[in-house]
Design a protein around this motif. Structure first.
Motif: not given
Length: 303
Positions: A274-297
């Protein structure tokens, strides 16, 4: 043979003349620089102070427990005091001070550092517990102390961090680079790291100077807790450039968390790569989707 000697003399002259360009690389004095080998030896002997049953020397069998400690502590304190005295000339507060003043300051700093040893050991005890609880591959706590590079890197960091807080030039960074060379874990001595810190599969980890890391944080290989690239360069010195990681956060392999305004809320999970440059709220899961275009969920975990 004569041609070789002449060629060698020409090379020496060329290099010596290159020293006269007035660049930082051309400095030809060693005043104010610590002895790197001595600093590493100090770090090694401090391991014996921190873990008395794990790192031993020849005095182990010939002296009482307190006698061994007294010999060891006196040896390390004298060596550290001398190295601090040398580097204090680079501190603006002592640049023009006489040797006696620097020596007195070095003695005070050395005493202040050693008074923190019990606190450092308290924190390390929690780091061992966190490692044992977090790694089912650990045979026991002994194996963690003698064989885990993550604990080694954390141990050296906790020593270097106390010297950093005492505003000692150079020596904390030399200690951290010793651990970096040994383990591949690069923790700046300025980073604040809470109790129960666990580095799993320690290698390729970078933790920047102004990072703030809470308690019960787990970091996997290849994680970067770093700064965003800036055009301001050295003018950003002294600012908060690295993230804040709150309590009970897990950072999986290859994750990059960047920026001084970035806060990873407590009880969050940052997925691998994951590439994170913004704050994340408590109890959050950040993951990178393995699709044709990678996105952050980003989504809150169920609690």
């Amino acid at each position: 043979m004569k041609d070789f000697q002449n060629g060698m003399n020409e090379i020496v002259d060329a290099i010596y003349n290159d020293y006269s360009n007035g660049r930082e690389i051309d400095r030809n004095d060693f005043f104010g620089q610590p002895d790197q080998d001595v600093v590493i030896e100090i770090a090694r002997k401090l391991l014996m102070v921190l873990y008395p049953g794990y790192y031993r020397d020849d005095t182990f069998e010939t002296e009482s427990a307190r006698g061994r400690l007294a010999i060891l502590v006196e040896d390390v304190m004298q060596s550290l005091r001398h190295q601090i005295e040398i580097v204090l000339v680079n501190d603006p507060r002592f640049k023009d001070a006489d040797k006696a003043t620097r020596r007195e300051a070095a003695e005070e700093i050395t005493l202040a550092f050693f008074r923190e040893i019990p606190k450092i050991r308290e924190y390390l005890d929690t780091d061992i517990d966190a490692t044992y609880d977090g790694d089912p591959a650990a045979f026991d706590r002994i194996e963690i102390v003698i064989a885990y590079p993550g604990l080694f890197a954390t141990t050296i960091h906790r020593l270097a961090h106390e010297l950093y807080k005492l505003n000692v030039p150079y020596i904390p960074r030399l200690m951290s680079e010793y651990a970096h060379a040994e383990t591949g874990v690069d923790i700046h001595p300025g980073a604040n790291i809470g109790k129960y810190f666990f580095i799993d599969h320690a290698t390729g980890i970078v933790i920047g100077e102004t990072s703030d890391i809470g308690e019960h944080v787990k970091v996997y290989q290849g994680v970067t807790i770093g700064a965003l690239s800036t055009k301001d360069g050295n003018s950003a010195r002294g600012s908060k450039r690295h993230p804040t990681i709150e309590d009970r956060v897990t950072l999986y392999a290859g994750a990059a968390i960047l920026g001084g305004d970035t806060v990873i809320g407590h009880d969050s999970i940052i997925g691998g790569s994951s590439f994170v440059t913004k704050s994340v709220a408590p109890h959050t899961t950040v993951s990178v989707k393995t699709e044709s275009t990678a996105t952050t969920d980003m989504k809150p975990t169920e609690v």
